[in-house]
Design a protein around this motif. Sequence first.
Motif, PDB file in Angstrom:
ATOM      1  N   ASP A   6      35.092  43.694  37.247  1.00 18.54           N
ATOM      2  CA  ASP A   6      35.688  44.806  36.508  1.00 18.54           C
ATOM      3  C   ASP A   6      36.114  44.348  35.118  1.00 18.54           C
ATOM      4  O   ASP A   6      35.841  45.005  34.130  1.00 18.54           O
ATOM      5  CB  ASP A   6      36.881  45.375  37.279  1.00 18.54           C
ATOM      6  N   ARG A   7      36.792  43.204  35.078  1.00 20.04           N
ATOM      7  CA  ARG A   7      37.267  42.675  33.799  1.00 20.04           C
ATOM      8  C   ARG A   7      37.725  41.230  34.000  1.00 20.04           C
ATOM      9  O   ARG A   7      37.889  40.767  35.124  1.00 20.04           O
ATOM     10  CB  ARG A   7      38.412  43.517  33.239  1.00 20.04           C
ATOM     11  N   ILE A   8      37.915  40.568  32.868  1.00 17.15           N
ATOM     12  CA  ILE A   8      38.453  39.208  32.876  1.00 17.15           C
ATOM     13  C   ILE A   8      39.705  39.224  32.014  1.00 17.15           C
ATOM     14  O   ILE A   8      39.672  39.645  30.864  1.00 17.15           O
ATOM     15  CB  ILE A   8      37.418  38.198  32.348  1.00 17.15           C
ATOM     16  N   GLU A   9      40.814  38.819  32.607  1.00 15.91           N
ATOM     17  CA  GLU A   9      42.110  38.796  31.921  1.00 15.91           C
ATOM     18  C   GLU A   9      42.630  37.367  31.920  1.00 15.91           C
ATOM     19  O   GLU A   9      43.169  36.899  32.923  1.00 15.91           O
ATOM     20  CB  GLU A   9      43.111  39.717  32.627  1.00 15.91           C
ATOM     21  N   GLY A  10      42.417  36.682  30.802  1.00 15.05           N
ATOM     22  CA  GLY A  10      42.861  35.287  30.737  1.00 15.05           C
ATOM     23  C   GLY A  10      42.102  34.435  31.728  1.00 15.05           C
ATOM     24  O   GLY A  10      40.889  34.317  31.653  1.00 15.05           O
ATOM     25  N   ASN A  11      42.819  33.863  32.680  1.00 14.45           N
ATOM     26  CA  ASN A  11      42.200  33.003  33.699  1.00 14.45           C
ATOM     27  C   ASN A  11      41.927  33.730  35.007  1.00 14.45           C
ATOM     28  O   ASN A  11      41.676  33.087  36.024  1.00 14.45           O
ATOM     29  CB  ASN A  11      43.098  31.794  33.974  1.00 14.45           C
ATOM     30  N   ILE A  17      35.822  44.722  45.214  1.00 17.20           N
ATOM     31  CA  ILE A  17      35.193  44.374  46.485  1.00 17.20           C
ATOM     32  C   ILE A  17      35.538  45.485  47.462  1.00 17.20           C
ATOM     33  O   ILE A  17      36.718  45.718  47.760  1.00 17.20           O
ATOM     34  CB  ILE A  17      35.709  43.025  47.029  1.00 17.20           C
ATOM     35  N   ASN A  18      34.526  46.188  47.944  1.00 15.03           N
ATOM     36  CA  ASN A  18      34.745  47.284  48.901  1.00 15.03           C
ATOM     37  C   ASN A  18      35.800  48.268  48.410  1.00 15.03           C
ATOM     38  O   ASN A  18      36.736  48.614  49.126  1.00 15.03           O
ATOM     39  CB  ASN A  18      35.127  46.734  50.275  1.00 15.03           C
ATOM     40  N   ASP A  19      35.669  48.721  47.163  1.00 16.54           N
ATOM     41  CA  ASP A  19      36.554  49.714  46.544  1.00 16.54           C
ATOM     42  C   ASP A  19      37.987  49.233  46.335  1.00 16.54           C
ATOM     43  O   ASP A  19      38.884  50.040  46.110  1.00 16.54           O
ATOM     44  CB  ASP A  19      36.557  51.021  47.347  1.00 16.54           C
ATOM     45  N   LYS A  20      38.226  47.929  46.416  1.00 14.23           N
ATOM     46  CA  LYS A  20      39.559  47.373  46.153  1.00 14.23           C
ATOM     47  C   LYS A  20      39.429  46.275  45.112  1.00 14.23           C
ATOM     48  O   LYS A  20      38.441  45.549  45.080  1.00 14.23           O
ATOM     49  CB  LYS A  20      40.171  46.796  47.430  1.00 14.23           C
ATOM     50  N   MET A  21      40.435  46.168  44.251  1.00 10.33           N
ATOM     51  CA  MET A  21      40.431  45.135  43.217  1.00 10.33           C
ATOM     52  C   MET A  21      41.031  43.838  43.768  1.00 10.33           C
ATOM     53  O   MET A  21      42.051  43.860  44.461  1.00 10.33           O
ATOM     54  CB  MET A  21      41.223  45.592  41.995  1.00 10.33           C
ATOM     55  N   GLN A  22      40.373  42.739  43.435  1.00  3.40           N
ATOM     56  CA  GLN A  22      40.817  41.419  43.883  1.00  3.40           C
ATOM     57  C   GLN A  22      40.907  40.507  42.667  1.00  3.40           C
ATOM     58  O   GLN A  22      39.951  40.408  41.898  1.00  3.40           O
ATOM     59  CB  GLN A  22      39.800  40.858  44.881  1.00  3.40           C
ATOM     60  N   ASN A  23      42.036  39.855  42.487  1.00  3.08           N
ATOM     61  CA  ASN A  23      42.213  38.890  41.399  1.00  3.08           C
ATOM     62  C   ASN A  23      41.759  37.522  41.881  1.00  3.08           C
ATOM     63  O   ASN A  23      42.247  37.021  42.894  1.00  3.08           O
ATOM     64  CB  ASN A  23      43.664  38.827  40.954  1.00  3.08           C
TER      65      ASN A  23
END
Length: 74
Positions: A6-11, A17-23
């Motif tokens: 989705d995006r890259i924020e710093g590190n 993944i399966n409609d959920k965001m994972q950092n």
Amino acid sequence: MEGIVDRIEGNIVVVEINDKMQNIDITKADGNITEGDVVDIVFKDGAIIRIKRNDKKTIARKEYINSITKDMWQ
């Protein structure tokens, strides 16, 4: 398993993944990863240990997006 960057924020790489965001810590990225890439995700004992760009699926996804949006702004 696979996900979409989705995006890259710093590190941190934020992956859908399966409609959920994972950092995911960027140190777990194998190679160059950018927004919109399809990535293969490797788990060990339930934890993400590596993500790697899937070139074939990334190209196919970008071609699909281009094909459905090509007439949108004309």
